[in-house]
Design an enzyme around this catalytic site. Structure first.
Site, PDB file in Angstrom:
ATOM      1  N   CYS A  62       0.813  -1.244   0.092  1.00  0.00           N
ATOM      2  CA  CYS A  62      -0.014  -0.076  -0.078  1.00  0.00           C
ATOM      3  C   CYS A  62       0.718   1.285  -0.063  1.00  0.00           C
ATOM      4  O   CYS A  62       2.013   0.990   0.415  1.00  0.00           O
ATOM      5  CB  CYS A  62      -0.918   0.077   1.290  1.00  0.00           C
ATOM      6  SG  CYS A  62      -2.064  -1.212   1.173  1.00  0.00           S
ATOM      7  N   GLU A  64       0.744   3.731   1.940  1.00  0.00           N
ATOM      8  CA  GLU A  64       1.002   4.318   3.359  1.00  0.00           C
ATOM      9  C   GLU A  64       2.363   3.675   3.838  1.00  0.00           C
ATOM     10  O   GLU A  64       3.278   3.823   4.540  1.00  0.00           O
ATOM     11  CB  GLU A  64      -0.255   4.186   4.305  1.00  0.00           C
ATOM     12  CG  GLU A  64      -1.460   4.921   3.944  1.00  0.00           C
ATOM     13  CD  GLU A  64      -2.238   4.045   3.207  1.00  0.00           C
ATOM     14  OE1 GLU A  64      -1.811   3.554   2.165  1.00  0.00           O
ATOM     15  OE2 GLU A  64      -3.595   4.262   3.301  1.00  0.00           O
ATOM     16  N   CYS A 100      -5.804   1.261   5.286  1.00  0.00           N
ATOM     17  CA  CYS A 100      -6.140  -0.238   5.696  1.00  0.00           C
ATOM     18  C   CYS A 100      -5.644  -0.527   7.011  1.00  0.00           C
ATOM     19  O   CYS A 100      -4.722   0.070   7.463  1.00  0.00           O
ATOM     20  CB  CYS A 100      -5.643  -1.294   4.397  1.00  0.00           C
ATOM     21  SG  CYS A 100      -3.854  -1.693   4.567  1.00  0.00           S
ATOM     22  N   CYS A 103      -1.885  -0.956   7.075  1.00  0.00           N
ATOM     23  CA  CYS A 103      -1.179   0.287   7.270  1.00  0.00           C
ATOM     24  C   CYS A 103      -1.331   1.155   8.677  1.00  0.00           C
ATOM     25  O   CYS A 103      -0.381   1.775   8.871  1.00  0.00           O
ATOM     26  CB  CYS A 103      -1.665   1.195   5.997  1.00  0.00           C
ATOM     27  SG  CYS A 103      -0.968   0.571   4.485  1.00  0.00           S
TER      28      CYS A 103
END
Ligand code: THU
Length: 148
Positions: A62, A64, A100, A103
Site C-alpha cells: 500500500c 502508506e 487499511c 497500514c
C-alpha cells in the site's frame, strides 16, 4: 503519547496536494486503484509513497506502507505529525480513502518512534475526514509491548 499539534491550514493543503500528486507514481496494473500517501514530520519534511502491486496479488504494498519505508530509509523516523491519503481510479472522482488495517499498524510503528499521534487526513474527491491515528487504531500493539 504527546498529541500532535494542529496542522497549519496551508501545510494541510500542501500535504493533501502531495498525496494526490503521488497517485501518479502508483504501480497498480491489477486493481487500477491508484493511491498516494504523504507523511509530514515535525521539521516540515514531507515524504510520499504510492502503492506498488505484484502479480502475486497478496504481496502488493500500500501507499502508506511505501511512504513509511521511504521515510525510514531517508532517516525520517521521529516526529510524524500528519498523513494525507488520496486514491481511486486515475481521473475518476473517488470516495474517501482511509488507511487499511495493516497500514494503520505500520503507521503506528513509525509514530511510536517520536511518540506522536498523527492526524490522518483521508481524502476523497468531495469529502475529507480527519482522525487521529489513535482513534483509527485504539489500544495499538507496539514496541512498548515487547519491553520487559
Ligand atoms: N491501497 C493502498 O495503497 N492503501 C490503502 O489504504 C488501501 C488500499 C492499495 C492496495 C492495492 O494496490 C489497491 O489499493 C487496491 O486495493
Amino acid at each position: 503519547m504527546s498529541d500532535a499539534a494542529a496542522i497549519d491550514p496551508a501545510d494541510r493543503d500542501a500535504l493533501i496536494a502531495a498525496a494526490r500528486a503521488a497517485m501518479a507514481g502508483a504501480y497498480a496494473p491489477y486493481s487500477r486503484f491508484h493511491v498516494g500517501a504523504a507523511l509530514r514530520f515535525a521539521d516540515g519534511t514531507v515524504v510520499v509513497g504510492s502503492n506498488f502491486e505484484n502479480a502475486s496479488y497478496g504481496l502488493s504494498l500500500c501507499a502508506e506502507t511505501v511512504a513509511a519505508a521511504n521515510a525510514s530509509q531517508q532517516g525520517h523516523r521521529a516526529g510524524l505529525v500528519a498523513v494525507a491519503i488520496a486514491g481511486g481510479p486515475l481521473g475518476v472522482p473517488g470516495a474517501v480513502v482511509a488507511p487499511c488495517g495493516r497500514c494503520r499498524q505500520v503507521l503506528a510503528e513509525l509514530a511510536s518512534l517520536g511518540h506522536t499521534d498523527p492526524l490522518i487526513i483521508a481524502t476523497g474527491a468531495h469529502e475529507t475526514v480527519d482522525m487521529r491515528l489513535s482513534a483509527l487504531l485504539p489500544l495499538a500493539f507496539g514496541p512498548a509491548n515487547l519491553r520487559t
